[in-house]
Write a protein that holds these residues in place. Structure first.
Motif, PDB file in Angstrom:
ATOM      1  N   PHE A  21       5.703  12.474  -3.642  1.00 18.02           N
ATOM      2  CA  PHE A  21       6.097  11.140  -3.007  1.00 18.02           C
ATOM      3  C   PHE A  21       7.672  11.481  -2.995  1.00 18.02           C
ATOM      4  N   VAL A  22       8.176  11.827  -4.194  1.00 18.65           N
ATOM      5  CA  VAL A  22       9.671  12.056  -4.282  1.00 18.65           C
ATOM      6  C   VAL A  22      10.268  12.907  -3.220  1.00 18.65           C
ATOM      7  N   THR A  23       9.320  14.222  -2.973  1.00 19.55           N
ATOM      8  CA  THR A  23       9.928  15.160  -2.046  1.00 19.55           C
ATOM      9  C   THR A  23       9.776  14.429  -0.749  1.00 19.55           C
ATOM     10  N   HIS A  24       8.689  13.577  -0.492  1.00 23.05           N
ATOM     11  CA  HIS A  24       8.638  12.758   0.919  1.00 23.05           C
ATOM     12  C   HIS A  24       9.974  11.834   1.038  1.00 23.05           C
ATOM     13  N   PHE A  25      10.252  11.229   0.248  1.00 24.55           N
ATOM     14  CA  PHE A  25      11.352  10.304   0.088  1.00 24.55           C
ATOM     15  C   PHE A  25      12.566  10.920   0.321  1.00 24.55           C
ATOM     16  N   THR A  26      12.760  12.033  -0.342  1.00 22.97           N
ATOM     17  CA  THR A  26      14.202  12.561  -0.117  1.00 22.97           C
ATOM     18  C   THR A  26      14.494  13.392   0.937  1.00 22.97           C
ATOM     19  N   ASN A  27      13.196  13.581   1.787  1.00 19.08           N
ATOM     20  CA  ASN A  27      13.478  14.277   3.147  1.00 19.08           C
ATOM     21  C   ASN A  27      13.754  13.012   3.998  1.00 19.08           C
ATOM     22  N   HIS A  28      13.150  11.880   3.879  1.00 19.21           N
ATOM     23  CA  HIS A  28      13.384  10.841   4.662  1.00 19.21           C
ATOM     24  C   HIS A  28      14.858  10.100   4.420  1.00 19.21           C
ATOM     25  N   PHE A  29      15.203  10.085   3.294  1.00 21.95           N
ATOM     26  CA  PHE A  29      16.523   9.408   2.711  1.00 21.95           C
ATOM     27  C   PHE A  29      17.351  10.473   1.902  1.00 21.95           C
ATOM     28  N   PRO A  30      17.625  11.733   2.677  1.00 15.59           N
ATOM     29  CA  PRO A  30      18.730  12.550   2.014  1.00 15.59           C
ATOM     30  C   PRO A  30      19.858  12.037   1.189  1.00 15.59           C
ATOM     31  N   GLU A  31      20.461  10.973   1.852  1.00 19.12           N
ATOM     32  CA  GLU A  31      21.681  10.555   1.203  1.00 19.12           C
ATOM     33  C   GLU A  31      21.425   9.458   0.128  1.00 19.12           C
ATOM     34  N   MET A  32      20.142   9.142  -0.194  1.00 23.22           N
ATOM     35  CA  MET A  32      19.906   8.157  -1.356  1.00 23.22           C
ATOM     36  C   MET A  32      19.932   8.983  -2.689  1.00 23.22           C
ATOM     37  N   LYS A  33      20.594   8.338  -3.506  1.00 19.23           N
ATOM     38  CA  LYS A  33      20.517   8.642  -4.853  1.00 19.23           C
ATOM     39  C   LYS A  33      19.221   8.484  -5.676  1.00 19.23           C
ATOM     40  N   PRO A  67       0.938  -1.271  -0.085  1.00 19.92           N
ATOM     41  CA  PRO A  67      -0.015   0.040  -0.021  1.00 19.92           C
ATOM     42  C   PRO A  67       0.862   1.321   0.032  1.00 19.92           C
ATOM     43  N   SER A  68       0.579   2.263  -0.872  1.00 20.03           N
ATOM     44  CA  SER A  68       1.510   3.230  -0.894  1.00 20.03           C
ATOM     45  C   SER A  68       1.776   4.237   0.353  1.00 20.03           C
ATOM     46  N   ALA A  69       0.767   4.043   1.115  1.00 22.98           N
ATOM     47  CA  ALA A  69       0.707   4.787   2.555  1.00 22.98           C
ATOM     48  C   ALA A  69       1.726   4.262   3.612  1.00 22.98           C
ATOM     49  N   THR A  70       2.246   3.022   3.080  1.00 26.54           N
ATOM     50  CA  THR A  70       3.141   2.468   4.000  1.00 26.54           C
ATOM     51  C   THR A  70       4.580   2.514   3.239  1.00 26.54           C
ATOM     52  N   ALA A  71       4.712   3.057   2.238  1.00 28.99           N
ATOM     53  CA  ALA A  71       6.142   2.752   1.242  1.00 28.99           C
ATOM     54  C   ALA A  71       7.181   3.263   2.091  1.00 28.99           C
ATOM     55  N   ILE A  72       7.300   4.327   2.848  1.00 32.56           N
ATOM     56  CA  ILE A  72       8.525   5.083   3.577  1.00 32.56           C
ATOM     57  C   ILE A  72       8.852   3.904   4.765  1.00 32.56           C
ATOM     58  N   ASP A  73       7.775   3.562   5.499  1.00 32.93           N
ATOM     59  CA  ASP A  73       8.219   2.385   6.666  1.00 32.93           C
ATOM     60  C   ASP A  73       8.879   1.446   5.924  1.00 32.93           C
ATOM     61  N   PHE A  74       8.166   0.709   4.987  1.00 33.77           N
ATOM     62  CA  PHE A  74       8.679  -0.303   4.084  1.00 33.77           C
ATOM     63  C   PHE A  74      10.073  -0.291   3.663  1.00 33.77           C
ATOM     64  N   LEU A  75      10.515   1.055   3.014  1.00 32.38           N
ATOM     65  CA  LEU A  75      11.864   1.297   2.473  1.00 32.38           C
ATOM     66  C   LEU A  75      12.950   1.342   3.679  1.00 32.38           C
ATOM     67  N   LYS A  76      12.354   2.169   4.877  1.00 35.79           N
ATOM     68  CA  LYS A  76      13.224   2.102   6.137  1.00 35.79           C
ATOM     69  C   LYS A  76      13.589   0.994   6.329  1.00 35.79           C
ATOM     70  N   ALA A  77      12.798  -0.038   6.549  1.00 37.66           N
ATOM     71  CA  ALA A  77      13.199  -1.530   7.132  1.00 37.66           C
ATOM     72  C   ALA A  77      13.985  -2.176   5.921  1.00 37.66           C
ATOM     73  N   TYR A  78      13.663  -1.962   4.706  1.00 36.90           N
ATOM     74  CA  TYR A  78      14.295  -2.668   3.468  1.00 36.90           C
ATOM     75  C   TYR A  78      15.913  -2.258   3.683  1.00 36.90           C
ATOM     76  N   PHE A  79      15.978  -0.771   3.778  1.00 41.27           N
ATOM     77  CA  PHE A  79      17.417  -0.118   3.665  1.00 41.27           C
ATOM     78  C   PHE A  79      18.336  -0.550   4.644  1.00 41.27           C
ATOM     79  N   GLN A  80      17.521  -0.952   5.985  1.00 42.40           N
ATOM     80  CA  GLN A  80      18.421  -1.608   7.061  1.00 42.40           C
ATOM     81  C   GLN A  80      18.872  -2.720   6.945  1.00 42.40           C
ATOM     82  N   LYS A  81      18.073  -3.528   6.262  1.00 46.14           N
ATOM     83  CA  LYS A  81      18.537  -4.961   5.710  1.00 46.14           C
ATOM     84  C   LYS A  81      19.514  -5.140   4.695  1.00 46.14           C
TER      85      LYS A  81
END
Length: 138
Positions: free
Chosen positions: A75-87, A33-47
């Motif tokens: 979403f891109v703005t939201h993503f880059t706010n959460h993951f500023p180091e990610m290309k 679900p799109s509403a869970t994308a940032i949380d999913f990505l946080k967990a994935y990037f940790q693994k």
């Protein structure tokens, strides 16, 4: 090497695909679900180690942004706010849904399975990622 992840972001669902560590093969990972994308990505990037994220850029046939472009831009703005180091790499996603549906037909999936929109989103992300890998090679 690190993986490359592709996101086919939609208002309701988000398809995600990822490469292997050698960045040779693109594989569908999941649809969430799109509403869970940032949380999913946080967990994935940790693994997993990810060096870049592709995010689809919806365009019309004439190259202008499509109706959903503003949603994805948010979403891109939201993503880059959460993951500023990610290309972040924006990629044209025109025709990926049609190509995904056709690949489902070509692979012999039943009509009932072809109606699963979450599978189309995951395959669309995989197509975007595979296309990027091919272009990157040449």
């Amino acid at each position: 090497m690190a993986r490359i992840l592709a996101i086919d972001y939609g208002q309701k669902r988000t398809g995600i695909a990822v490469t292997d560590e050698l960045q040779i093969i693109a594989s569908g990972l999941t649809t969430i679900p799109s509403a869970t994308a940032i949380d999913f990505l946080k967990a994935y990037f940790q693994k997993e180690k990810v060096e870049a994220v592709l995010i689809g850029e919806p365009k019309q046939m004439n190259g202008l942004p499509s109706e959903s472009a503003s949603i994805i831009k948010g979403f891109v703005t939201h993503f880059t706010n959460h993951f500023p180091e990610m290309k972040v790499i924006r990629v044209d996603e025109r025709f990926t849904s049609k190509m995904a549906f056709q690949s489902m037909i070509d692979s012999g999936l039943s009509k009932k399975k072809r109606q699963d929109k979450s599978l189309i989103d995951e395959i669309s992300a995989t197509i975007m990622l595979q296309d990027y890998l091919i272009r990157k090679m040449f």
